[in-house]
Design a protein around this motif. Structure first.
Motif, PDB file in Angstrom:
ATOM      1  N   GLY A 277      24.302 -21.079  -7.362  1.00  0.00           N
ATOM      2  CA  GLY A 277      24.717 -20.008  -8.257  1.00  0.00           C
ATOM      3  C   GLY A 277      23.548 -19.432  -9.029  1.00  0.00           C
ATOM      4  N   TYR A 280      21.344 -17.365  -6.646  1.00  0.00           N
ATOM      5  CA  TYR A 280      21.946 -16.089  -6.278  1.00  0.00           C
ATOM      6  C   TYR A 280      21.878 -15.111  -7.435  1.00  0.00           C
ATOM      7  CZ  TYR A 280      23.745 -16.683  -1.579  1.00  0.00           C
ATOM      8  OH  TYR A 280      23.850 -16.795  -0.222  1.00  0.00           O
ATOM      9  N   LYS A 281      22.078 -15.663  -8.642  1.00  0.00           N
ATOM     10  CA  LYS A 281      22.037 -14.776  -9.810  1.00  0.00           C
ATOM     11  C   LYS A 281      20.688 -14.095  -9.903  1.00  0.00           C
ATOM     12  CE  LYS A 281      24.831 -15.596 -13.895  1.00  0.00           C
ATOM     13  NZ  LYS A 281      25.127 -16.620 -14.875  1.00  0.00           N
ATOM     14  N   VAL A 288      26.941 -12.761  -6.195  1.00  0.00           N
ATOM     15  CA  VAL A 288      27.290 -13.955  -6.976  1.00  0.00           C
ATOM     16  C   VAL A 288      28.777 -14.256  -6.930  1.00  0.00           C
ATOM     17  CG1 VAL A 288      27.383 -14.932  -9.281  1.00  0.00           C
ATOM     18  CG2 VAL A 288      25.320 -13.828  -8.515  1.00  0.00           C
TER      19      VAL A 288
END
Lengths: 297, 205
Positions: A277, A280-281, A288
């Motif tokens: 996470g 991806y952010k 996301v």
């Protein structure tokens, strides 16, 4: 295998030459040293040097190495007319050379004359049984003709002699995977991990194969090797993080709560999910929410 | 651009010309992709609306495939589309066989979408495109028949593959000439570097 810095160096040189900034010779030398396959460019730049008599004579004895390199590039890009010319030049300069003999056989291969090429390689092998390049060409020819089982046979024979050739082990593993012979592929990766335990690529590939094989034991092992991949790569390896999520979820499904390692499993899974996470952010923010729903599924 | 294939009784499959392009012949490895679309209201045709390029290496391994399928389903599910097929381009120019791996993936997809299609790139047709004026699709269509094996679909008979947009091949040629295939991001690329977008939204407007 080429390191990231080496690859960046080559790419930098490549764009330098493309933009007219010179450096063809450095590029060609680097590509040759790193054994990269960039045949379009090698042919283009090599040709420009070889066609210019001044540039050619400035190379001195390296001229012949360049002829060899460009000849191979020409064969790779199916410019057989050019390849023939260059091989001829080398034949005239080095009439009895085994090295040129290999090139001639390679040309036969490129022209699709498999039988003649096979004969040429066999006779070269008579004089030098331990020439790895010729052995490898045999494997390549089998592959090119679609004779995968032949390729496997030759590759196994090659590895009996040259068992330290890790690239060959990798090639064999990939062939096995393409044929869905996962147990055999696993064996190859085990050999690779034994000989080079700090290369994360092997851990990852092994984990992928184990997961694909399935079964509780394999899934546990897969999880371990995904974890070691993450260890060896400082925690950010996307495929390995996904691998952890997949394997913990698969283990959960198989054991349905009977497993006492459940807690550790779910901890590991949530750690991986968090790491993904975060990544991806930072690098793919538009994905996301997609990631979140994927991990839930 | 959508291609529509219609047929009276059986399924028809429509196809976007860009898909054939997405999986370029210039990659020296097999190329694969997933086809997205929907069934028509009467259930007699399947329209392929989009595609996502999957992998160009090690396509026999399960983990990246599972991730890709889940992610793609999640994304397109919101748009009312589902995975309706699988695309495969062989490594070798003269190889017209569907690899066991491709069949397995096709089987997996048929579990969720029974009329799933398997498209195999016809390398020779693709190569001949610049020379001729062939308007037929450069892919071969396979579907599962009653004996649960993948059968090639011919131009007559039950199922048919048609391209809705007649100039589809011309667009494809244009993409090939402009070397657009170099910029395509597939799922393999995404997993190696997640900032690369497998939606390729800027590439095909």
């Amino acid at each position: 295998m080429v390191s990231k810095t080496e690859e960046e160096q080559v790419n930098r040189l490549e764009s330098q030459v493309e933009n007219g900034g010179g450096g063809e010779w450095e590029y060609l030398c680097l590509v040759r040293k790193l054994k990269l396959r960039r045949s379009y460019n090698v042919l283009k730049y090599g040709f420009s040097i070889l066609n210019d008599p001044k540039k050619r004579s400035a190379l001195g004895p390296e001229e012949w190495t360049l002829y060899e390199q460009v000849a191979v590039a020409a064969m790779d890009t199916q410019r057989l007319d050019m390849a023939k010319d260059y091989v001829k030049v080398l034949q005239e300069k080095f009439p009895e050379s085994k090295r040129v003999g290999r090139l001639e056989a390679l040309l036969l291969e490129a022209m699709g004359l498999w039988e003649e090429a096979e004969k040429a390689y066999s006779s070269l092998l008579e004089d030098n049984e331990l020439d790895p390049v010729i052995h490898k060409r045999r494997v390549a020819m089998a592959k090119a003709q679609g004779n995968i089982s032949g390729a496997i046979e030759w590759l196994n024979k090659y590895l009996e002699i040259f068992m330290a050739d890790n690239d060959a082990w990798r090639e064999l593993a990939e062939i096995y995977v393409s044929l869905q012979m996962y147990k055999q592929a696993a064996f190859c990766y085990e050999e690779l991990i034994l000989s080079q335990p700090t290369i994360p690529l092997y851990h990852l590939a092994y984990a992928d194969v184990l997961y694909t094989l399935g079964g509780l034991e394999n899934l546990h092992m897969a999880k371990k090797y995904y974890a070691s991949t993450i260890d060896l790569t400082g925690g950010k390896h996307t495929r390995a993080l996904f691998g952890i999520c997949l394997s913990t979820s698969a283990i959960d499904q198989l054991t349905k709560g009977r497993n006492k390692d459940d807690k550790e499993n779910s901890q590991l899974a949530s750690l991986s999910a968090t790491a993904l996470g975060k990544d991806y952010k930072q690098r793919a923010p538009n994905k996301v929410s997609l990631l979140a729903s994927t991990l839930k599924a | 651009m959508t291609c529509d294939f219609s047929r009276e009784l059986e399924k028809q499959y429509s196809c976007k010309p860009e898909e054939a392009n997405s999986f370029s012949e210039s990659r020296p490895q097999p190329s694969t992709g997933v086809l997205l679309g929907r069934s028509s209201d009467h259930g007699d045709s399947v329209e392929i609306v989009d595609s996502v390029p999957l992998f160009h290496s090690q396509i026999g391994l399960l983990p990246p495939l599972e991730i890709a399928l889940i992610m793609i389903e999640e994304f397109y599910g919101e748009k009312g589309l589902s995975i309706v097929g699988y695309f495969h381009a062989n490594e070798r120019y003269d190889d017209f066989e569907i690899a066991a791996v491709a069949k397995n993936i096709g089987d997996h997809i048929t579990q969720y979408f029974p009329q799933a299609a398997l498209l195999l790139l016809d390398n020779q047709k693709l190569e001949a495109l610049p020379n001729g004026r062939d308007r037929s699709p450069v892919v071969q269509l396979y579907i599962k028949d009653a004996s649960r094996s993948w059968k090639l679909v011919g131009s007559e008979g039950g199922n048919q593959l048609t391209i809705k947009e007649p100039s589809g091949n011309i667009v494809l040629l244009d993409y090939l000439a402009s070397e657009k295939w170099k910029d395509i991001v597939d799922f393999d690329d995404h997993l190696d570097n997640i900032s690369k977008d497998w939606l390729n939204s800027e590439l095909f407007q």
